[in-house]
Design an enzyme around this catalytic site. Structure first.
Site, PDB file in Angstrom:
ATOM      1  N   GLN A  41      73.718  13.247  60.701  1.00  0.00           N
ATOM      2  CA  GLN A  41      72.918  14.026  59.878  1.00  0.00           C
ATOM      3  C   GLN A  41      73.147  14.193  58.629  1.00  0.00           C
ATOM      4  O   GLN A  41      72.012  14.450  57.831  1.00  0.00           O
ATOM      5  CB  GLN A  41      73.176  15.565  60.455  1.00  0.00           C
ATOM      6  CG  GLN A  41      72.858  15.836  62.071  1.00  0.00           C
ATOM      7  CD  GLN A  41      73.202  17.142  62.306  1.00  0.00           C
ATOM      8  OE1 GLN A  41      74.307  17.771  62.623  1.00  0.00           O
ATOM      9  NE2 GLN A  41      72.410  18.341  62.412  1.00  0.00           N
ATOM     10  N   HIS A  61      64.362   5.195  66.271  1.00  0.00           N
ATOM     11  CA  HIS A  61      63.610   4.191  66.033  1.00  0.00           C
ATOM     12  C   HIS A  61      62.550   3.757  67.306  1.00  0.00           C
ATOM     13  O   HIS A  61      61.558   3.487  67.041  1.00  0.00           O
ATOM     14  CB  HIS A  61      64.556   2.777  65.890  1.00  0.00           C
ATOM     15  CG  HIS A  61      65.285   3.098  64.617  1.00  0.00           C
ATOM     16  ND1 HIS A  61      66.614   2.574  64.174  1.00  0.00           N
ATOM     17  CD2 HIS A  61      65.331   3.944  63.317  1.00  0.00           C
ATOM     18  CE1 HIS A  61      67.103   2.850  63.359  1.00  0.00           C
ATOM     19  NE2 HIS A  61      66.257   3.587  62.550  1.00  0.00           N
ATOM     20  N   ASP A  74      68.297   7.292  58.925  1.00  0.00           N
ATOM     21  CA  ASP A  74      68.561   6.243  58.546  1.00  0.00           C
ATOM     22  C   ASP A  74      69.282   6.398  56.963  1.00  0.00           C
ATOM     23  O   ASP A  74      70.116   5.607  56.519  1.00  0.00           O
ATOM     24  CB  ASP A  74      67.332   5.136  58.021  1.00  0.00           C
ATOM     25  CG  ASP A  74      67.090   4.424  59.330  1.00  0.00           C
ATOM     26  OD1 ASP A  74      67.472   4.808  60.504  1.00  0.00           O
ATOM     27  OD2 ASP A  74      65.775   3.876  59.546  1.00  0.00           O
ATOM     28  N   ARG A  99      84.695  20.288  57.279  1.00  0.00           N
ATOM     29  CA  ARG A  99      84.631  19.697  58.815  1.00  0.00           C
ATOM     30  C   ARG A  99      83.735  18.614  58.613  1.00  0.00           C
ATOM     31  O   ARG A  99      82.514  19.035  58.508  1.00  0.00           O
ATOM     32  CB  ARG A  99      84.313  20.835  59.944  1.00  0.00           C
ATOM     33  CG  ARG A  99      83.996  20.267  61.112  1.00  0.00           C
ATOM     34  CD  ARG A  99      83.588  21.302  62.124  1.00  0.00           C
ATOM     35  NE  ARG A  99      83.171  20.769  63.315  1.00  0.00           N
ATOM     36  CZ  ARG A  99      82.307  21.095  64.350  1.00  0.00           C
ATOM     37  NH1 ARG A  99      81.369  22.047  63.992  1.00  0.00           N
ATOM     38  NH2 ARG A  99      81.914  20.315  65.264  1.00  0.00           N
ATOM     39  N   HIS A 144      80.259  13.838  67.480  1.00  0.00           N
ATOM     40  CA  HIS A 144      79.248  14.886  67.146  1.00  0.00           C
ATOM     41  C   HIS A 144      77.855  14.182  67.777  1.00  0.00           C
ATOM     42  O   HIS A 144      77.073  13.876  66.707  1.00  0.00           O
ATOM     43  CB  HIS A 144      79.186  15.334  65.659  1.00  0.00           C
ATOM     44  CG  HIS A 144      78.486  16.562  65.503  1.00  0.00           C
ATOM     45  ND1 HIS A 144      79.025  17.753  65.064  1.00  0.00           N
ATOM     46  CD2 HIS A 144      77.043  16.971  65.783  1.00  0.00           C
ATOM     47  CE1 HIS A 144      78.126  18.659  64.881  1.00  0.00           C
ATOM     48  NE2 HIS A 144      77.175  18.192  65.373  1.00  0.00           N
ATOM     49  N   ASN A 188      81.953  17.946  70.049  1.00  0.00           N
ATOM     50  CA  ASN A 188      81.101  19.006  69.492  1.00  0.00           C
ATOM     51  C   ASN A 188      79.915  19.501  70.448  1.00  0.00           C
ATOM     52  O   ASN A 188      79.006  18.469  70.762  1.00  0.00           O
ATOM     53  CB  ASN A 188      80.476  18.627  68.123  1.00  0.00           C
ATOM     54  CG  ASN A 188      79.811  19.947  67.804  1.00  0.00           C
ATOM     55  OD1 ASN A 188      80.154  20.907  67.120  1.00  0.00           O
ATOM     56  ND2 ASN A 188      78.250  19.647  67.624  1.00  0.00           N
ATOM     57  N   GLU A 189      79.881  20.769  70.876  1.00  0.00           N
ATOM     58  CA  GLU A 189      78.665  21.211  71.690  1.00  0.00           C
ATOM     59  C   GLU A 189      78.353  20.492  72.912  1.00  0.00           C
ATOM     60  O   GLU A 189      77.116  20.129  73.203  1.00  0.00           O
ATOM     61  CB  GLU A 189      77.602  21.308  70.897  1.00  0.00           C
ATOM     62  CG  GLU A 189      77.669  22.833  69.800  1.00  0.00           C
ATOM     63  CD  GLU A 189      76.530  22.745  69.058  1.00  0.00           C
ATOM     64  OE1 GLU A 189      75.242  22.290  69.549  1.00  0.00           O
ATOM     65  OE2 GLU A 189      76.446  23.951  68.331  1.00  0.00           O
ATOM     66  N   ASN A 327      80.770  27.216  67.983  1.00  0.00           N
ATOM     67  CA  ASN A 327      79.540  27.337  66.927  1.00  0.00           C
ATOM     68  C   ASN A 327      79.063  28.744  67.534  1.00  0.00           C
ATOM     69  O   ASN A 327      78.606  28.830  68.751  1.00  0.00           O
ATOM     70  CB  ASN A 327      78.821  26.267  66.961  1.00  0.00           C
ATOM     71  CG  ASN A 327      79.713  24.863  66.623  1.00  0.00           C
ATOM     72  OD1 ASN A 327      80.876  25.014  65.724  1.00  0.00           O
ATOM     73  ND2 ASN A 327      78.986  23.663  66.946  1.00  0.00           N
ATOM     74  N   TYR A 329      75.088  30.839  66.726  1.00  0.00           N
ATOM     75  CA  TYR A 329      73.846  31.336  65.884  1.00  0.00           C
ATOM     76  C   TYR A 329      73.280  32.353  66.439  1.00  0.00           C
ATOM     77  O   TYR A 329      72.463  33.199  65.647  1.00  0.00           O
ATOM     78  CB  TYR A 329      72.863  29.877  66.001  1.00  0.00           C
ATOM     79  CG  TYR A 329      73.616  28.612  65.302  1.00  0.00           C
ATOM     80  CD1 TYR A 329      73.384  28.567  63.917  1.00  0.00           C
ATOM     81  CD2 TYR A 329      74.363  27.774  65.972  1.00  0.00           C
ATOM     82  CE1 TYR A 329      73.879  27.352  63.244  1.00  0.00           C
ATOM     83  CE2 TYR A 329      74.791  26.534  65.165  1.00  0.00           C
ATOM     84  CZ  TYR A 329      74.736  26.502  63.933  1.00  0.00           C
ATOM     85  OH  TYR A 329      75.129  25.493  63.301  1.00  0.00           O
ATOM     86  N   GLU A 394      80.822  26.454  63.340  1.00  0.00           N
ATOM     87  CA  GLU A 394      79.767  26.568  62.827  1.00  0.00           C
ATOM     88  C   GLU A 394      78.957  27.844  62.866  1.00  0.00           C
ATOM     89  O   GLU A 394      79.096  28.400  63.945  1.00  0.00           O
ATOM     90  CB  GLU A 394      78.676  25.613  63.298  1.00  0.00           C
ATOM     91  CG  GLU A 394      78.823  23.958  63.330  1.00  0.00           C
ATOM     92  CD  GLU A 394      77.798  23.233  64.049  1.00  0.00           C
ATOM     93  OE1 GLU A 394      77.066  23.649  64.523  1.00  0.00           O
ATOM     94  OE2 GLU A 394      78.201  22.041  64.477  1.00  0.00           O
TER      95      GLU A 394
HETATM   96  C1  LIG Z   1      68.742  -1.943  57.002  1.00  0.00           C
HETATM   97  O1  LIG Z   1      67.770  -0.909  57.470  1.00  0.00           O
HETATM   98  C2  LIG Z   1      66.860  -0.650  56.342  1.00  0.00           C
HETATM   99  C3  LIG Z   1      65.906   0.337  56.897  1.00  0.00           C
HETATM  100  O2  LIG Z   1      66.313   1.434  56.871  1.00  0.00           O
HETATM  101  C4  LIG Z   1      66.143  -2.297  56.287  1.00  0.00           C
HETATM  102  O3  LIG Z   1      65.194  -2.116  54.985  1.00  0.00           O
HETATM  103  C5  LIG Z   1      67.548  -3.206  55.670  1.00  0.00           C
HETATM  104  O4  LIG Z   1      66.651  -4.445  55.445  1.00  0.00           O
HETATM  105  C6  LIG Z   1      68.126  -2.899  56.814  1.00  0.00           C
HETATM  106  N1  LIG Z   1      69.496  -3.996  56.370  1.00  0.00           N
HETATM  107  C7  LIG Z   1      70.135  -4.687  56.993  1.00  0.00           C
HETATM  108  C8  LIG Z   1      71.147  -5.489  56.478  1.00  0.00           C
HETATM  109  O5  LIG Z   1      69.895  -5.047  58.307  1.00  0.00           O
END
Ligand SMILES: *[C@@H]1O[C@H](CO)[C@@H](O)[C@H](O)[C@H]1NC(C)=O
Ligand SMILES: *[C@@H]1O[C@H](CO)[C@@H](O)[C@H](O)[C@H]1NC(C)=O
Ligand SMILES: *[C@@H]1O[C@H](CO)[C@@H](O)[C@H](O)[C@H]1NC(C)=O
Ligand SMILES: *[C@@H]1O[C@H](CO)[C@@H](O)[C@H](O)[C@H]1NC(C)=O
Ligand SMILES: *[C@@H]1O[C@H](CO)[C@@H](O)[C@H](O)[C@H]1NC(C)=O
Length: 504
Positions: A41, A61, A74, A99, A144, A188-189, A327, A329, A394
């Site tokens: 996260q 992805h 990412d 944590r 997690h 976790n959870e 946790n 909520y 949490e």
């Molecule tokens: C890692 O991912 C990013 C996109 O999030 C990309 O632009 C980049 O080229 C990637 N790097 C490698 C080393 O694969």
């Protein structure tokens, strides 16, 4: 003289009636207050160095349409690069502990313990050292929700082999970080990722294995947790002296009215007892075994969908907890499904969950505010498990991005007040509490739309800058005074609740 004694009498009356200590809403001495986060996260750096792919990398992805706005982790908060700034913020707010969780595939790029990433491990060594150098206790979650994709391709948590792979991964962390880390969370959870990851698409891996996936996942989670606990006990406890437990996502399950005390008990056992009963007493709760067997039979299964433990496994799992981690909520009222009187089974628990129309909502779809449910739950844990050392790992509130977060402050105030009453009036042995979360972060399939941070993160800019919210300032005051502070008023605050007649 006379005035003085009147004052004394009045004071004595007030303290008898109100129980001064509770009214003051101070934290007991030694109570630990912290902030929490999780690797996927916040870290970003999803493909840096030799890091392997995990289920959340893969899921976001390959199925962006499942995630709000097609977002992913990412980059997230970029905490892989900004951890020093994070630690500085945690320190300046005044928290006692932090944590965080470790990314399995960052440390073990192949998923297995044959290759250990020096860079991956170094990140967590750096973070831990930075915390310790700043007087903040590191509390580490081993898992997690982000296991290696290669393991998911072999069934993930539905494959019992994950137990030994998990233990091997945990051993790497105890060896590398156990000198500084004295409080560990194995997993976790389970209720969340087993239920929503193996019976729905809300969480990775998003496999819909209805009626089977959740229980099978939970069965292996209990084995992995317990074997890790035993391994720590045998190989590390003497030299490292830490404690280890699991963290369960617990809601308050309250009776819809006083006729439904049994329904509330069943709700508690299906939510909490599923994992906690084996850990505290060696096996699943009777009510779960009976009900799942009954409903499975009615559905034509040749055996119960709830797996069984051998005596050997019961003995391994029984007693594997040094503290009770949860946790919390939200809450629900529960009552018995009337369809069952007609022989129709709509769910394993046989319950219908509802909320009261007076409960305010946070921004997450499942999140209704009912502080009284927190105290109710803590007293239930006290009674059920022998008043164990309890850590709230949490608790927090979601909105849709607001620096002047009055509702969040109000949520913290009211929930912490319930907790302090449970501790000081009712003797619940709660010893630690963590805010979820220190930063706004990637909220799983809700992407970045629902935010839980006391610090804002600018996700739409490559700098991912942090900005403190009003709730951070409130927490800073609470932490320096070790006492709840009044809630600043806002013109937009709407927290008015009515109590149902049977309550109180
Ligand atoms: C890692 O991912 C990013 C996109 O999030 C990309 O632009 C980049 O080229 C990637 N790097 C490698 C080393 O694969
Ligand atoms: C860890 O800290 C060292 C020394 O400050 C630094 O050179 C290295 O880049 C850091 N590694 C990570 C992964 O943060
Ligand atoms: C509880 O609710 C049920 C269903 O609405 C109702 O039949 C019952 O009389 C109620 N019991 C009490 C004690 O209010
Ligand atoms: C679990 O351990 C407790 C305490 O040692 C014991 O009383 C209980 O019988 C055990 N449960 C099982 C199912 O073995
Ligand atoms: C982020 O913060 C840095 C350092 O304070 C600043 O130089 C930069 O302009 C900020 N970026 C944005 C987009 O506000």
């Amino acid at each position: 003289m006379k005035r003085c004694s009147i004052a004394t009498i009045i004071c004595a009356i007030i303290s008898t009636v109100c129980c001064c200590d509770v009214v003051k809403l101070t934290f007991p001495s030694g109570f630990s207050l912290g902030a929490a986060s999780a690797a996927y996260q916040i870290e970003g750096a999803w493909n840096v160095s030799d890091k392997g792919e995990n289920v959340w990398d893969y899921y976001t992805h390959h199925y962006p349409e499942i995630i709000s706005e097609g977002r992913n982790g990412d980059v997230a908060c970029n905490s892989y690069y900004k951890y020093k700034e994070d630690v500085e913020l945690i320190k300046s707010t005044g928290f006692d502990f932090y944590r965080f969780s470790v990314s399995w595939s960052r440390v073990l790029p192949t998923g297995f313990a044959n290759v250990i990433s020096e860079d991956g491990l170094q990140y967590y060594k750096n973070l831990t050292a930075e915390l310790v150098a700043n007087g903040i206790e590191p509390v580490v979650t081993i898992y997690h929700w982000d296991h290696p994709q290669v393991i998911e391709e072999m069934g993930g948590w539905t494959n019992e082999l994950i137990v030994d792979w998990f233990v091997a991964y945990a051993r790497v962390l105890f060896e590398a970080l156990g000198g500084s880390v004295k409080r560990w969370v194995t997993i976790n959870e389970p209720d969340s990722f087993c239920g929503e990851g193996y019976e729905s698409t809300r969480l990775a891996p998003g496999k819909v294995i209805t009626g089977i996936g959740k229980y099978l996942c939970g069965h292996n989670v209990l084995k992995a947790h317990a074997k890790t606990y035993r391994m720590y006990e045998e190989e590390f406890r003497d030299s490292q002296g830490g404690v280890i437990g699991i963290v369960l996502p617990l809601s308050g399950h309250l009776p819809y009215n006083s006729s439904y005390a049994d329904a509330a008990e069943t709700g508690f056992q299906f939510n909490c007892g599923w994992m906690a009963h084996p850990i505290y007493f060696g096996d699943y709760p009777e009510i779960m075994k009976t009900r799942v067997a009954l409903v499975s039979e009615s559905q034509g299964y040749p055996r119960s969908r709830l797996p069984e433990f051998s005596d050997e496994w019961k003995a391994i799992i029984n007693g594997t907890s040094d503290y009770f981690g949860l946790n919390h909520y939200t809450s629900r009222f529960v009552y018995n499904d009337p369809d069952e009187e007609l022989g129709i089974y709509n769910s394993d628990s046989g319950l219908i969950s509802v909320v009261d129309s007076s409960w305010p909502m946070a921004s997450s779809s499942w999140f209704y505010v009912y502080p009284e449910g927190f105290g109710y739950l803590l007293r239930k844990i006290r009674d059920e498990y022998g008043n164990p050392s309890t850590w709230i790992m949490e608790n927090g509130y979601s909105d849709t991005d607001n620096l002047e977060d009055y509702e969040r402050i109000s949520y913290y105030y009211e929930y912490l007040k319930e907790m302090l009453i449970a501790v000081k009036r009712d003797g619940c042995n709660v010893e630690g509490y963590a805010v979820w979360s220190i930063l706004d972060n990637f909220e799983w399939s809700d992407g970045y739309t629902n935010r839980f941070g006391i610090i804002r993160v600018e996700f739409d800019d490559a700098d991912t800058n942090r900005t403190t919210k009003l709730s951070q300032a409130w927490w800073k005051k609470v932490l320096s005074k070790r006492k709840l502070q009044s809630v600043p008023t806002s013109t937009t605050s709407t927290n008015t609740r009515t109590r149902l007649p049977w309550q109180k």
